[in-house]
Motif scaffolding. Structure first.
Motif, mmCIF file in Angstrom:
data_model
loop_
_atom_site.group_PDB
_atom_site.id
_atom_site.type_symbol
_atom_site.label_atom_id
_atom_site.label_comp_id
_atom_site.label_asym_id
_atom_site.label_seq_id
_atom_site.Cartn_x
_atom_site.Cartn_y
_atom_site.Cartn_z
ATOM 1 N N PRO A 127 0.794 -1.233 0.000
ATOM 2 C CA PRO A 127 0.000 0.000 0.000
ATOM 3 C C PRO A 127 0.828 1.286 0.000
ATOM 4 C CG PRO A 127 -0.952 -1.574 1.522
ATOM 5 C CD PRO A 127 0.369 -2.152 1.067
ATOM 6 N N ASP A 128 2.066 1.234 0.488
ATOM 7 C CA ASP A 128 2.931 2.418 0.499
ATOM 8 C C ASP A 128 3.797 2.531 -0.754
ATOM 9 O OD1 ASP A 128 2.007 3.184 3.059
ATOM 10 O OD2 ASP A 128 3.396 1.754 3.986
ATOM 11 N N GLY A 129 3.610 1.621 -1.706
ATOM 12 C CA GLY A 129 4.397 1.646 -2.938
ATOM 13 C C GLY A 129 5.684 0.843 -2.857
ATOM 14 N N GLY A 130 5.954 0.242 -1.714
ATOM 15 C CA GLY A 130 7.178 -0.532 -1.543
ATOM 16 C C GLY A 130 7.126 -1.883 -2.249
ATOM 17 N N MET A 131 8.286 -2.306 -2.727
ATOM 18 C CA MET A 131 8.387 -3.598 -3.407
ATOM 19 C C MET A 131 9.398 -4.504 -2.713
ATOM 20 S SD MET A 131 8.229 -2.518 -7.418
ATOM 21 C CE MET A 131 8.458 -0.756 -7.556
ATOM 22 N N ASP A 132 9.750 -4.168 -1.480
ATOM 23 C CA ASP A 132 10.783 -4.935 -0.800
ATOM 24 C C ASP A 132 10.318 -6.309 -0.347
ATOM 25 O OD1 ASP A 132 9.137 -3.863 1.122
ATOM 26 O OD2 ASP A 132 10.756 -3.246 2.471
ATOM 27 N N PHE A 133 9.025 -6.620 -0.501
ATOM 28 C CA PHE A 133 8.545 -7.968 -0.184
ATOM 29 C C PHE A 133 9.036 -8.987 -1.204
ATOM 30 C CE2 PHE A 133 5.262 -6.029 -2.800
ATOM 31 C CZ PHE A 133 4.978 -7.025 -3.730
ATOM 32 N N MET A 134 9.536 -8.496 -2.327
ATOM 33 C CA MET A 134 10.091 -9.375 -3.360
ATOM 34 C C MET A 134 11.604 -9.375 -3.220
ATOM 35 S SD MET A 134 7.799 -8.380 -6.658
ATOM 36 C CE MET A 134 7.380 -6.675 -6.317
ATOM 37 N N GLU A 135 12.129 -10.397 -2.624
ATOM 38 C CA GLU A 135 13.573 -10.506 -2.470
ATOM 39 C C GLU A 135 14.077 -11.468 -3.538
ATOM 40 O OE1 GLU A 135 15.052 -11.074 1.457
ATOM 41 O OE2 GLU A 135 13.343 -10.016 2.326
ATOM 42 N N PRO A 136 14.606 -10.939 -4.625
ATOM 43 C CA PRO A 136 14.989 -11.800 -5.737
ATOM 44 C C PRO A 136 16.199 -12.675 -5.414
ATOM 45 C CG PRO A 136 15.474 -9.505 -6.247
ATOM 46 C CD PRO A 136 14.810 -9.530 -4.911
ATOM 47 N N ALA A 137 16.022 -13.957 -5.620
ATOM 48 C CA ALA A 137 17.113 -14.908 -5.468
ATOM 49 C C ALA A 137 17.912 -14.961 -6.770
ATOM 50 C CB ALA A 137 16.557 -16.292 -5.127
ATOM 51 N N GLU A 138 19.035 -15.622 -6.729
ATOM 52 C CA GLU A 138 19.913 -15.661 -7.899
ATOM 53 C C GLU A 138 19.230 -16.299 -9.109
ATOM 54 O OE1 GLU A 138 24.310 -17.113 -9.319
ATOM 55 O OE2 GLU A 138 23.935 -16.819 -7.196
ATOM 56 N N ASP A 139 18.395 -17.325 -8.901
ATOM 57 C CA ASP A 139 17.741 -17.963 -10.047
ATOM 58 C C ASP A 139 16.814 -16.982 -10.772
ATOM 59 O OD1 ASP A 139 15.746 -18.003 -8.042
ATOM 60 O OD2 ASP A 139 15.462 -20.174 -8.127
ATOM 61 N N PHE A 140 16.112 -16.144 -10.010
ATOM 62 C CA PHE A 140 15.272 -15.112 -10.632
ATOM 63 C C PHE A 140 16.138 -14.089 -11.364
ATOM 64 C CE2 PHE A 140 13.925 -10.691 -10.288
ATOM 65 C CZ PHE A 140 12.802 -10.711 -11.090
#
Length: 184
Positions: A19-32
Motif C-alpha cells: 500500500p505504500d508503494g514498496g516492493m521490498d517484499f520481493m527478495e529476488p534470489a539468484e535464479d530469478f
C-alpha cells in the motif's frame, strides 16, 4: 513489427507493490536474477509509467551495478542502461540521456508508432500505464514471488476482462514462478 509485453513482478495475491508503494517484499534470489537478465537481453526498449521509472532509473543507473556489486547486478545494470527507455508522464520535465518522455495523452499513438517502427520487444511496466494500453499488449509476463501481502497496487486495475492462453510456465528453486500468456 514490434511486440509489447507487460512484465511485472507480483506477490501470490497479485500485487506489484504494497500500500505504500514498496516492493521490498520481493527478495529476488539468484535464479530469478539470472532469468531476468536473460529476458532483459531480449528487450529492445522499456516503456515505463512514471512511478516504475523512478523506482528503476536511479538504482540501476547510479546506485546498483557499480564496482563491487555482484556480477549479476552489474550485468543487469549494464543491460538496463544500454536499452532505450520511454517514460510516460505528464509531470516529468527532464530525464537523463537515453530516456524519452511521452505525455500520457499521447500514449496510445506513441506505442502504436513504436510497434510499427521497432522490430523487437517493447517491455511495458506499470499497472496504470498497462491498463491504458491493454489493447496494444501482445503478451503478459508475470514473475510471482512466494509471498502474500494482502493489499497494495494490483498487477492490473480491475475492470477489463481478457481471455489469455498460457504459453510458458517455469518454477524456480527459490519458489518464484514465471508465467507467460498471449491473447486467446
Amino acid at each position: 513489427m514490434g511486440k509489447v509485453i507487460y512484465w511485472m513482478n507480483t506477490s501470490i495475491d497479485g500485487y506489484i507493490a504494497d500500500p505504500d508503494g514498496g516492493m521490498d517484499f520481493m527478495e529476488p534470489a539468484e535464479d530469478f536474477r539470472l532469468a531476468a537478465n536473460d529476458h532483459v537481453r531480449r528487450i529492445t526498449a522499456f516503456l515505463f509509467g512514471r512511478r516504475l521509472f523512478e523506482a528503476m532509473e536511479k538504482p540501476w543507473t547510479q546506485d546498483l551495478g557499480q564496482e563491487g556489486a555482484p556480477a549479476i547486478e552489474r550485468e543487469f545494470a549494464q543491460l538496463y542502461k544500454e536499452t532505450p527507455r520511454y517514460v510516460f508522464s505528464d509531470t516529468l520535465q527532464t530525464v537523463p540521456e537515453g530516456v524519452t518522455i511521452v505525455r500520457r495523452k499521447d500514449a496510445v499513438s506513441a506505442v502504436t508508432r513504436l510497434k510499427q517502427e521497432i522490430d523487437g520487444t517493447l517491455q511495458l511496466g506499470g499497472p496504470e500505464l498497462a491498463a491504458s494500453l491493454v489493447d496494444l499488449i501482445d503478451e503478459f509476463w508475470v514473475y510471482t514471488f512466494p509471498v502474500i501481502i494482502g493489499e497494495g497496487r494490483p498487477y492490473l486495475p480491475v475492470g477489463k476482462k481478457l481471455l489469455l492462453r498460457p504459453v510458458e510456465h517455469r518454477s524456480f528453486a527459490s519458489g518464484t514462478t514465471f508465467r507467460r500468456y498471449v491473447r486467446s
